[in-house]
Write a protein that holds these residues in place. Structure first.
Motif, PDB file in Angstrom:
ATOM      1  N   LEU A   1       0.858  -1.183   0.000  1.00 39.64           N
ATOM      2  CA  LEU A   1       0.000   0.000   0.000  1.00 39.64           C
ATOM      3  C   LEU A   1       0.893   1.231   0.000  1.00 39.64           C
ATOM      4  N   ASP A   2       0.611   2.183  -0.903  1.00 36.65           N
ATOM      5  CA  ASP A   2       1.447   3.381  -0.939  1.00 36.65           C
ATOM      6  C   ASP A   2       0.857   4.487  -0.064  1.00 36.65           C
ATOM      7  N   ALA A   3       1.511   5.628  -0.042  1.00 35.13           N
ATOM      8  CA  ALA A   3       1.096   6.729   0.831  1.00 35.13           C
ATOM      9  C   ALA A   3      -0.256   7.308   0.440  1.00 35.13           C
ATOM     10  N   ALA A   4      -0.652   7.109  -0.811  1.00 32.41           N
ATOM     11  CA  ALA A   4      -1.938   7.623  -1.286  1.00 32.41           C
ATOM     12  C   ALA A   4      -3.061   6.602  -1.120  1.00 32.41           C
TER      13      ALA A   4
ATOM     14  N   ARG B   1      -3.201   3.548  -2.215  1.00 32.62           N
ATOM     15  CA  ARG B   1      -3.410   2.750  -3.415  1.00 32.62           C
ATOM     16  C   ARG B   1      -2.660   1.427  -3.270  1.00 32.62           C
ATOM     17  N   LEU B   2      -3.234   0.376  -3.827  1.00 37.37           N
ATOM     18  CA  LEU B   2      -2.526  -0.894  -3.845  1.00 37.37           C
ATOM     19  C   LEU B   2      -1.356  -0.795  -4.818  1.00 37.37           C
ATOM     20  N   ARG B   3      -0.192  -1.191  -4.344  1.00 39.17           N
ATOM     21  CA  ARG B   3       1.016  -1.146  -5.179  1.00 39.17           C
ATOM     22  C   ARG B   3       1.457  -2.574  -5.468  1.00 39.17           C
ATOM     23  N   ILE B   4       1.502  -2.926  -6.742  1.00 39.81           N
ATOM     24  CA  ILE B   4       1.824  -4.287  -7.162  1.00 39.81           C
ATOM     25  C   ILE B   4       3.213  -4.291  -7.782  1.00 39.81           C
ATOM     26  N   GLU B   5       4.138  -4.950  -7.118  1.00 36.49           N
ATOM     27  CA  GLU B   5       5.488  -5.094  -7.649  1.00 36.49           C
ATOM     28  C   GLU B   5       5.529  -6.338  -8.532  1.00 36.49           C
ATOM     29  N   ARG B   6       6.073  -6.167  -9.753  1.00 37.61           N
ATOM     30  CA  ARG B   6       6.075  -7.254 -10.725  1.00 37.61           C
ATOM     31  C   ARG B   6       7.493  -7.544 -11.215  1.00 37.61           C
ATOM     32  N   LYS B   7       7.756  -8.799 -11.460  1.00 39.71           N
ATOM     33  CA  LYS B   7       9.074  -9.212 -11.931  1.00 39.71           C
ATOM     34  C   LYS B   7       9.306  -8.732 -13.357  1.00 39.71           C
TER      35      LYS B   7
ATOM     36  N   LEU C   1       8.835  -6.063 -14.765  1.00 36.71           N
ATOM     37  CA  LEU C   1       7.813  -5.180 -15.319  1.00 36.71           C
ATOM     38  C   LEU C   1       7.615  -3.994 -14.386  1.00 36.71           C
ATOM     39  N   PRO C   2       7.130  -2.866 -14.911  1.00 36.25           N
ATOM     40  CA  PRO C   2       6.861  -1.718 -14.034  1.00 36.25           C
ATOM     41  C   PRO C   2       5.784  -2.062 -13.015  1.00 36.25           C
ATOM     42  N   GLU C   3       5.876  -1.463 -11.854  1.00 34.77           N
ATOM     43  CA  GLU C   3       4.866  -1.713 -10.839  1.00 34.77           C
ATOM     44  C   GLU C   3       3.546  -1.055 -11.231  1.00 34.77           C
ATOM     45  N   ARG C   4       2.461  -1.567 -10.655  1.00 39.94           N
ATOM     46  CA  ARG C   4       1.127  -1.000 -10.892  1.00 39.94           C
ATOM     47  C   ARG C   4       0.601  -0.420  -9.590  1.00 39.94           C
ATOM     48  N   ARG C   5      -0.181   0.643  -9.697  1.00 36.90           N
ATOM     49  CA  ARG C   5      -0.820   1.248  -8.528  1.00 36.90           C
ATOM     50  C   ARG C   5      -2.307   1.394  -8.825  1.00 36.90           C
ATOM     51  N   ILE C   6      -3.127   0.841  -7.942  1.00 34.33           N
ATOM     52  CA  ILE C   6      -4.569   0.799  -8.174  1.00 34.33           C
ATOM     53  C   ILE C   6      -5.289   1.321  -6.935  1.00 34.33           C
ATOM     54  N   PRO C   7      -6.148   2.331  -7.069  1.00 36.11           N
ATOM     55  CA  PRO C   7      -6.926   2.808  -5.918  1.00 36.11           C
ATOM     56  C   PRO C   7      -7.808   1.699  -5.355  1.00 36.11           C
ATOM     57  N   LEU C   8      -7.956   1.676  -4.054  1.00 37.48           N
ATOM     58  CA  LEU C   8      -8.734   0.627  -3.405  1.00 37.48           C
ATOM     59  C   LEU C   8     -10.168   0.576  -3.916  1.00 37.48           C
TER      60      LEU C   8
END
Length: 265
Positions: A28-31, A33-39, A41-48
């Motif tokens: 979870l980031d400071a905003a 949002r769910l933060r998805i770290e991927r091998k 690949l760029p990470e993804r950030r998705i609002p809850l």
């Protein structure tokens, strides 16, 4: 106005699948949002509020703050193994009571529950099986009604020239996940769904009923995937027919509520 906004948000939210891909960590980031770290690949950030439920593998590293945020936001999380079998659920904290929760609480405390529920469940299974047989063009013989899965799988084999049990199960599992998420949100009491009585598992029972519809979708699918592409195919196919699945799940949940009201209102 607030109720309408919440309803709109729920309708716009989508499931997040993290069990078959490059996802390595969920945080979870400071905003918030769910933060998805991927091998690789760029990470993804998705609002809850964009997420309705999460399906992840047992190897995914989930931070405590991400898990707590999902629980507080009412986002169910299912953990599956490498074969796609559900290992467990994280359904969040208990919240305020709802009418369905009150009905279910009264029903489960009644000694007559097993009798009424067993009869109703059998009726739902038989009705859904008959509908599915009809939509797949399978004659509703006594043998087909007694064992609809076998009759339907035989029909799939004739049409697609291959066994289809794995494809059916993959679609049915996705439907079960969505049903579980909606039941949890409707009752706000996950312990009533699976642990209130010995042997009780409403998610599994109702999931078997809703899973019969997977035969209809698969029977009319133009092409079936190879074994190594089964999960991505199932997700794409399920989401493509999401409106149908929402209608099917909504009808089953309505029937369940009416069953409760007919005996325990």
């Amino acid at each position: 106005m607030q109720r309408h906004a919440l309803h709109t948000r729920a309708m716009n939210a989508l499931p997040l699948y993290l069990h078959n891909g490059s996802a390595q960590r969920l945080d979870l980031d400071a905003a918030q949002r769910l933060r998805i770290e991927r091998k690789d690949l760029p990470e993804r950030r998705i609002p809850l509020h964009h997420v309705s439920r999460i399906v992840c593998s047992s190897t995914l590293d989930i931070s405590a703050r991400a898990l707590m945020a999902c629980m507080k936001s009412g986002i169910p999380l299912a953990v599956v193994d490498t074969n796609g079998e559900t290992l467990g659920w994280c359904l969040g904290a208990r919240r305020k009571e709802t009418s369905l929760r009150q009905l279910l609480t009264h029903a489960l405390d009644d000694q007559a529950w097993p009798t009424h529920y067993t009869e109703w469940l059998a009726q739902q299974h038989a009705a859904t099986a008959a509908q599915t047989l009809l939509l797949c063009g399978v004659p509703t013989t006594a043998a087909a009604r007694h064992n609809p899965r076998t009759a339907l799988c035989n029909a799939h084999f004739v049409k697609h020239s291959q066994g289809c049990a794995q494809q059916v199960d993959a679609l049915a599992l996705l439907a079960q996940h969505e049903l579980a998420a909606q039941l949890t949100q409707a009752t706000n009491a996950p312990e009533l769904l699976a642990w209130h009585r010995p042997g009780l598992n409403l998610i599994e029972d109702l999931g078997q009923v809703i899973g019969l519809h997977a035969h209809t979708d698969l029977h009319h699918a133009p092409l079936l995937p190879e074994a190594d592409k089964l999960t991505p195919w199932a997700i794409r196919h399920y989401e493509r027919h999401a409106a149908h699945w929402q209608q099917r799940i909504g009808q089953l949940m309505y029937a369940f509520e009416q069953f409760l009201r007919s005996h325990w209102l």
